[in-house]
Design a protein around this motif. Structure first.
Motif, PDB file in Angstrom:
ATOM      1  N   PRO A 148       0.747  -1.295   0.031  1.00  0.00           N
ATOM      2  CA  PRO A 148       0.034  -0.080  -0.115  1.00  0.00           C
ATOM      3  C   PRO A 148       0.989   1.244   0.086  1.00  0.00           C
ATOM      4  N   GLY A 149       0.558   2.279  -0.643  1.00  0.00           N
ATOM      5  CA  GLY A 149       1.005   3.613  -0.600  1.00  0.00           C
ATOM      6  C   GLY A 149       2.241   3.577  -1.200  1.00  0.00           C
ATOM      7  N   SER A 150       2.465   2.834  -2.470  1.00  0.00           N
ATOM      8  CA  SER A 150       3.766   2.655  -3.244  1.00  0.00           C
ATOM      9  C   SER A 150       3.478   2.602  -4.673  1.00  0.00           C
ATOM     10  N   THR A 151       4.504   2.774  -5.290  1.00  0.00           N
ATOM     11  CA  THR A 151       4.597   2.541  -7.044  1.00  0.00           C
ATOM     12  C   THR A 151       5.523   1.454  -7.070  1.00  0.00           C
ATOM     13  N   VAL A 152       5.171   0.453  -7.761  1.00  0.00           N
ATOM     14  CA  VAL A 152       6.147  -0.695  -7.815  1.00  0.00           C
ATOM     15  C   VAL A 152       6.632  -0.631  -9.534  1.00  0.00           C
ATOM     16  N   GLY A 153       7.940  -1.285  -9.627  1.00  0.00           N
ATOM     17  CA  GLY A 153       8.458  -1.718 -10.894  1.00  0.00           C
ATOM     18  C   GLY A 153       9.266  -2.505 -11.006  1.00  0.00           C
ATOM     19  N   LEU A 154       9.551  -3.284 -11.894  1.00  0.00           N
ATOM     20  CA  LEU A 154      10.202  -4.572 -12.256  1.00  0.00           C
ATOM     21  C   LEU A 154      11.351  -4.205 -13.036  1.00  0.00           C
ATOM     22  N   ALA A 155      12.396  -4.309 -12.602  1.00  0.00           N
ATOM     23  CA  ALA A 155      13.731  -4.043 -13.509  1.00  0.00           C
ATOM     24  C   ALA A 155      14.764  -5.260 -13.542  1.00  0.00           C
ATOM     25  N   GLY A 156      15.821  -5.120 -14.045  1.00  0.00           N
ATOM     26  CA  GLY A 156      16.783  -6.242 -14.186  1.00  0.00           C
ATOM     27  C   GLY A 156      16.754  -7.102 -15.031  1.00  0.00           C
ATOM     28  N   PRO A 157      17.801  -8.121 -15.386  1.00  0.00           N
ATOM     29  CA  PRO A 157      17.786  -8.841 -16.578  1.00  0.00           C
ATOM     30  C   PRO A 157      16.463  -9.658 -17.067  1.00  0.00           C
ATOM     31  N   ALA A 158      15.712 -10.251 -16.027  1.00  0.00           N
ATOM     32  CA  ALA A 158      14.393 -10.906 -16.109  1.00  0.00           C
ATOM     33  C   ALA A 158      13.540 -10.085 -16.963  1.00  0.00           C
ATOM     34  N   ALA A 159      13.146  -8.764 -16.436  1.00  0.00           N
ATOM     35  CA  ALA A 159      12.147  -7.945 -16.964  1.00  0.00           C
ATOM     36  C   ALA A 159      12.493  -7.387 -18.136  1.00  0.00           C
ATOM     37  N   LEU A 160      13.752  -7.087 -18.332  1.00  0.00           N
ATOM     38  CA  LEU A 160      14.166  -6.702 -19.709  1.00  0.00           C
ATOM     39  C   LEU A 160      13.982  -7.646 -20.752  1.00  0.00           C
ATOM     40  N   GLN A 161      14.213  -8.862 -20.451  1.00  0.00           N
ATOM     41  CA  GLN A 161      14.116 -10.235 -21.359  1.00  0.00           C
ATOM     42  C   GLN A 161      12.811 -10.304 -21.814  1.00  0.00           C
ATOM     43  N   SER A 162      11.706 -10.073 -20.752  1.00  0.00           N
ATOM     44  CA  SER A 162      10.297 -10.231 -20.869  1.00  0.00           C
ATOM     45  C   SER A 162       9.991  -9.156 -21.845  1.00  0.00           C
ATOM     46  N   ASP A 163      10.428  -7.543 -22.059  1.00  0.00           N
ATOM     47  CA  ASP A 163       9.905  -6.895 -22.592  1.00  0.00           C
ATOM     48  C   ASP A 163      10.468  -6.983 -24.256  1.00  0.00           C
ATOM     49  N   LEU A 164      11.928  -7.591 -24.019  1.00  0.00           N
ATOM     50  CA  LEU A 164      12.354  -7.984 -25.675  1.00  0.00           C
ATOM     51  C   LEU A 164      11.382  -8.926 -26.303  1.00  0.00           C
ATOM     52  N   GLY A 165      10.950  -9.815 -25.464  1.00  0.00           N
ATOM     53  CA  GLY A 165      10.120 -10.890 -26.088  1.00  0.00           C
ATOM     54  C   GLY A 165       8.659 -10.471 -26.484  1.00  0.00           C
ATOM     55  N   SER A 166       8.342  -9.357 -25.784  1.00  0.00           N
ATOM     56  CA  SER A 166       7.205  -8.851 -26.289  1.00  0.00           C
ATOM     57  C   SER A 166       7.225  -7.689 -27.485  1.00  0.00           C
ATOM     58  N   ALA A 167       8.534  -7.085 -27.360  1.00  0.00           N
ATOM     59  CA  ALA A 167       8.804  -6.531 -28.698  1.00  0.00           C
ATOM     60  C   ALA A 167       8.738  -7.296 -29.768  1.00  0.00           C
ATOM     61  N   PHE A 168       9.347  -8.396 -29.638  1.00  0.00           N
ATOM     62  CA  PHE A 168       9.506  -9.465 -30.865  1.00  0.00           C
ATOM     63  C   PHE A 168       8.306 -10.399 -31.227  1.00  0.00           C
ATOM     64  N   ALA A 169       7.270 -10.119 -30.325  1.00  0.00           N
ATOM     65  CA  ALA A 169       6.029 -10.967 -30.446  1.00  0.00           C
ATOM     66  C   ALA A 169       5.448 -11.001 -31.895  1.00  0.00           C
ATOM     67  N   GLY A 170       5.555  -9.811 -32.393  1.00  0.00           N
ATOM     68  CA  GLY A 170       4.975  -9.505 -33.869  1.00  0.00           C
ATOM     69  C   GLY A 170       5.851  -9.726 -34.938  1.00  0.00           C
ATOM     70  N   ILE A 171       6.914 -10.322 -34.484  1.00  0.00           N
ATOM     71  CA  ILE A 171       7.822 -10.513 -35.661  1.00  0.00           C
ATOM     72  C   ILE A 171       7.503 -11.416 -36.716  1.00  0.00           C
ATOM     73  N   ASP A 172       6.712 -12.449 -36.130  1.00  0.00           N
ATOM     74  CA  ASP A 172       6.415 -13.560 -37.207  1.00  0.00           C
ATOM     75  C   ASP A 172       5.159 -13.281 -38.190  1.00  0.00           C
ATOM     76  N   GLY A 173       4.205 -12.275 -37.687  1.00  0.00           N
ATOM     77  CA  GLY A 173       2.919 -11.949 -38.245  1.00  0.00           C
ATOM     78  C   GLY A 173       2.997 -10.621 -38.696  1.00  0.00           C
ATOM     79  N   ILE A 174       3.270  -9.564 -37.800  1.00  0.00           N
ATOM     80  CA  ILE A 174       2.872  -8.170 -38.335  1.00  0.00           C
ATOM     81  C   ILE A 174       4.069  -7.500 -39.103  1.00  0.00           C
ATOM     82  N   LEU A 175       5.313  -7.966 -38.919  1.00  0.00           N
ATOM     83  CA  LEU A 175       6.298  -7.522 -39.683  1.00  0.00           C
ATOM     84  C   LEU A 175       6.236  -8.147 -41.124  1.00  0.00           C
ATOM     85  N   LEU A 176       5.978  -9.590 -41.218  1.00  0.00           N
ATOM     86  CA  LEU A 176       5.872 -10.026 -42.349  1.00  0.00           C
ATOM     87  C   LEU A 176       4.688  -9.579 -43.391  1.00  0.00           C
ATOM     88  N   GLY A 177       3.486  -9.464 -42.526  1.00  0.00           N
ATOM     89  CA  GLY A 177       2.271  -8.817 -43.149  1.00  0.00           C
ATOM     90  C   GLY A 177       2.580  -7.587 -43.753  1.00  0.00           C
TER      91      GLY A 177
END
Length: 715
Positions: A148-177
């Motif tokens: 309670p009463g705080s703002t939370v964030g996730l950093a570090g290698p795992a969080a960065l790798q998760s965001d990279l995975g999200s960024a590349f999630a459309g590479i099979d369909g969106i980019l090709l399309g």
């Protein structure tokens, strides 16, 4: 023609078509399956001989179960100080987060910042989660959001790798399309045909499917490594190259159809005249990519063979599938604008005028074009290729980046990404003291495997120290600290110390990229010159072409030096971007000059060099320009993936291809060749050229003489 001959003519292209349909059906799905064998773990793409890479290998002995940390940071709302209740709630949340699927159970308790306004803790995830790391990070976020009463964030290698995975999630369909959609729209607009664009797209998709299948097998057996960036570049390379080669062949076939009634004869001539420039162009790009094997960066070394496989499949598709489809369809392939069989050479209005301009004022034309390129190239040395800070890694703000900024605001800048020192255990105290004394180091502690009060781990007679840096881990200041840290611990007698970690990896990557540029660029240029010499049977023409394309590349870098910081807001450029840009632009830029100059040589044999270059420009202007626009638009499609690296590659290649197509190939090269005349082909001399390039028939050869272009010239 006998019935047997007609049957054979029909059977061969039909068999080719059936074979490609079979390949497309069998391997088409691999364009989507390639992500199954790709990795976005940056540690897998470090310089092979770097000190930080050796530390990656050594630290595995300390991590009995390899982990991927998530750094959790809470900031008290309203700028207040963290309360005891919040700290208790944070400890409870970390304990719950350590039990989510994918977590190892290890965590550190919440520790307050020096200013008392934030807390941070670490949850360890398994390192083998692969593409499911995002699910585990999301589960951790759910558990830690309840303080309670705080703002939370996730950093570090795992969080960065998760965001990279999200960024590349459309590479099979969106980019090709997007890429295929852009190509289709441009082809429909330029060629005003329904069937031909579909044939070109189908051929490109077949080539991509086959190349992805080959790369999939190689990656699955560990022969090459593939990440999202390489996967995206492979798709764009194959689609762009296959389209370019297909346009060259289809344009020549259409030209031959207007000169003769028989489509089989027309295709035989078109294929014979196209196979050499297409094969040479493909070889140029493939060799340029294979030179990347000389790199010490693993992702560069992987892109080399992966890209070369893609280019080879594009050439194969353009020279087999497309000719088979075109010869079976004949004039119907260009419906509704079917080429008439009237025996007249087609007239190209705008390119006839461009050729006439080059013929009237060749020297003024090439001097003006050269001046424009030189003015742009003057800014090239100001391009900052020292790397992109982590805050600019993504085009859009990502949770891991925001969390890292929150962490850096309350804790030492290097928190969450410590430098890692591994040394002989007998020198632990001296190595720790030496590291702690380095300016820019905030703290040094032995690695305990995640247990806050546990004993220091020892493996193979070595000890690991985690060194927290005072500055942000991706900053120039932190990299300077790592250099001082290395000097300090290397000087400890008997320690045999090695320094790694995120900052050291970024520094080693930057250093290696700089070395790669000085090594690879000359070799690429030498390969291209060799292909051009063999193709054009000349020394002068290859030197002219290579020099103009290299100048076009420098001009593009100069424009990037202005556009990146002032238009896109990039404070830096990824160290690999100039090298990738060089390989793509020089190899692909030479492609268009190959298309032009092979036709110029063909025309020059009959009409002399000066008239030949004007006829060649008129004949190839439309198809090469449309191919350049298609390739530029294809690379621009990389912008749909929200990563700075791909956005920078997209701009540098798209702009560079347009600059090369519209200025270098359309004006600079033709004007230079016209000015040089028959000397272009030295040491050979074409039969149609007299002394100093003067046509044997005594026609106009002077630099300012009008070009003998009548209505029917070109093709």
């Amino acid at each position: 023609m006998t019935r047997s001959t007609r049957r054979t003519r029909f059977l061969i292209p039909l068999l080719l078509l059936v074979a490609w349909l079979g390949l497309g059906g069998a391997f088409g799905s691999y364009a989507g399956k390639l992500g199954e064998v790709s990795t976005n773990d940056s540690a897998a793409f470090l310089p092979q001989s770097a000190e930080s890479t050796e530390v990656v290998r050594l630290r595995k002995a300390f991590e009995r179960d390899a982990t991927l940390p998530v750094v959790v940071v809470w900031q008290a709302d309203g700028g207040g100080r963290v309360t005891a209740d919040q700290r208790t709630a944070a400890d409870s949340a970390l304990r719950a987060a350590a039990r989510v699927p994918g977590a190892t159970g290890a965590f550190s308790p919440a520790l307050p910042s020096e200013d008392g306004r934030a807390l941070s803790g670490v949850v360890a995830l398994r390192a083998d989660l692969g593409r499911t790391v995002g699910d585990s990070v999301a589960a951790v976020r759910t558990q830690v959001e309840g303080v309670p009463g705080s703002t939370v964030g996730l950093a570090g290698p795992a969080a960065l790798q998760s965001d990279l995975g999200s960024a590349f999630a459309g590479i099979d369909g969106i980019l090709l399309g997007v890429a295929l959609g852009v190509v289709l729209v441009i082809l429909l607009a330029v060629y005003r045909s329904v069937v031909l664009p579909l044939l070109v797209i189908i051929g490109a998709v077949f080539a991509l499917g086959v190349s992805c299948a080959i790369v999939y097998v190689l990656a699955k057996h560990g022969i090459v490594r593939v990440d999202g960036q390489i996967q995206g570049l492979l798709s764009i390379l194959v689609i762009g190259a296959a389209t370019d080669y297909a346009l060259l062949l289809s344009a020549r076939f259409r030209e031959e159809l207007q000169l003769r009634q028989d489509r089989w004869t027309a295709m035989r001539i078109a294929w014979r005249q196209s196979v050499e420039p297409i094969a040479a162009s493909g070889l140029t790009v493939a060799l340029g990519l294979l030179v990347l094997l000389l790199s010490d960066l693993t992702n560069n070394r992987s892109l080399g063979p992966v890209g070369a496989i893609g280019i080879g499949c594009a050439v194969l598709s353009a020279l087999t599938f497309l000719p088979a489809a075109l010869v079976l369809l004949g004039r119907a392939a260009y419906w509704p604008a079917r080429p008439p069989a009237d025996g007249r050479v087609p007239v190209h209005g705008i390119w006839t005028r461009v050729a006439a301009l080059v013929g009237r004022r060749p020297r003024a034309t090439w001097v003006a074009a050269l001046a424009v390129l030189a003015a742009c190239a003057a800014f090239a040395p100001t391009l900052n290729a020292q790397g992109v800070p982590q805050s600019e890694l993504f085009i859009k703000k990502q949770p891991s980046v925001t969390a890292q900024q929150l962490l850096s605001a309350h804790f030492p800048g290097g928190s969450g990404n410590p430098a890692v020192v591994i040394a002989e255990v007998g020198t632990a105290e001296r190595t720790t003291a030496a590291a702690a004394a380095v300016p820019g180091v905030s703290g040094v502690r032995p690695y305990t495997g995640g247990a806050p009060d546990g004993p220091a781990r020892v493996a193979d007679g070595r000890i690991r120290l985690d060194v927290t840096l005072a500055d942000a881990a991706d900053s120039d200041e932190a990299m300077a600290t790592v250099q001082r840290l290395r000097a300090a611990v290397h000087a400890v007698p008997g320690a045999d110390a090695k320094v790694g970690g995120y900052t050291a990896q970024q520094f080693d990557t930057r250093t290696t990229a700089r070395h790669d540029r000085t090594t690879i660029i000359p070799v690429v240029l030498l390969c291209i010159l060799t292909v051009l010499v063999l193709l054009l049977r000349s020394l002068v023409a290859p030197l002219v072409l290579a020099a103009t394309v290299a100048l076009s590349y420098l001009a593009t870098l100069g424009v990037c030096a202005i556009v990146f910081p002032h238009v896109f807001g990039f404070s830096g450029t990824d160290p690999s971007v100039p090298l990738y840009g060089y390989v793509f632009l020089v190899a692909l830029g030479v492609d268009y000059n190959i298309f032009l100059m092979t036709r110029v040589r063909e025309e020059s044999r009959r009409h002399g060099t000066r008239e030949g270059v004007l006829r060649g420009l008129t004949a190839t202007g439309g198809v090469i320009t449309s191919a350049g626009v298609v390739l530029a638009a294809t690379f621009a499609a990389l912008g749909v993936i929200p990563l700075a690296f791909l956005a920078q590659i997209a701009f540098i290649v798209a702009f560079g291809v347009l600059l090369d197509t519209l200025l270098v190939r359309s004006l600079l090269v033709p004007a230079l060749v016209h000015d040089l005349g028959g000397r272009t082909w030295w040491p050979a001399r074409l039969a149609a050229d007299g002394p100093a390039g003067r046509p044997r028939d005594g026609g106009p050869a002077g630099r300012d003489a009008p070009a003998p272009l009548a209505d029917g010239v070109g093709g």
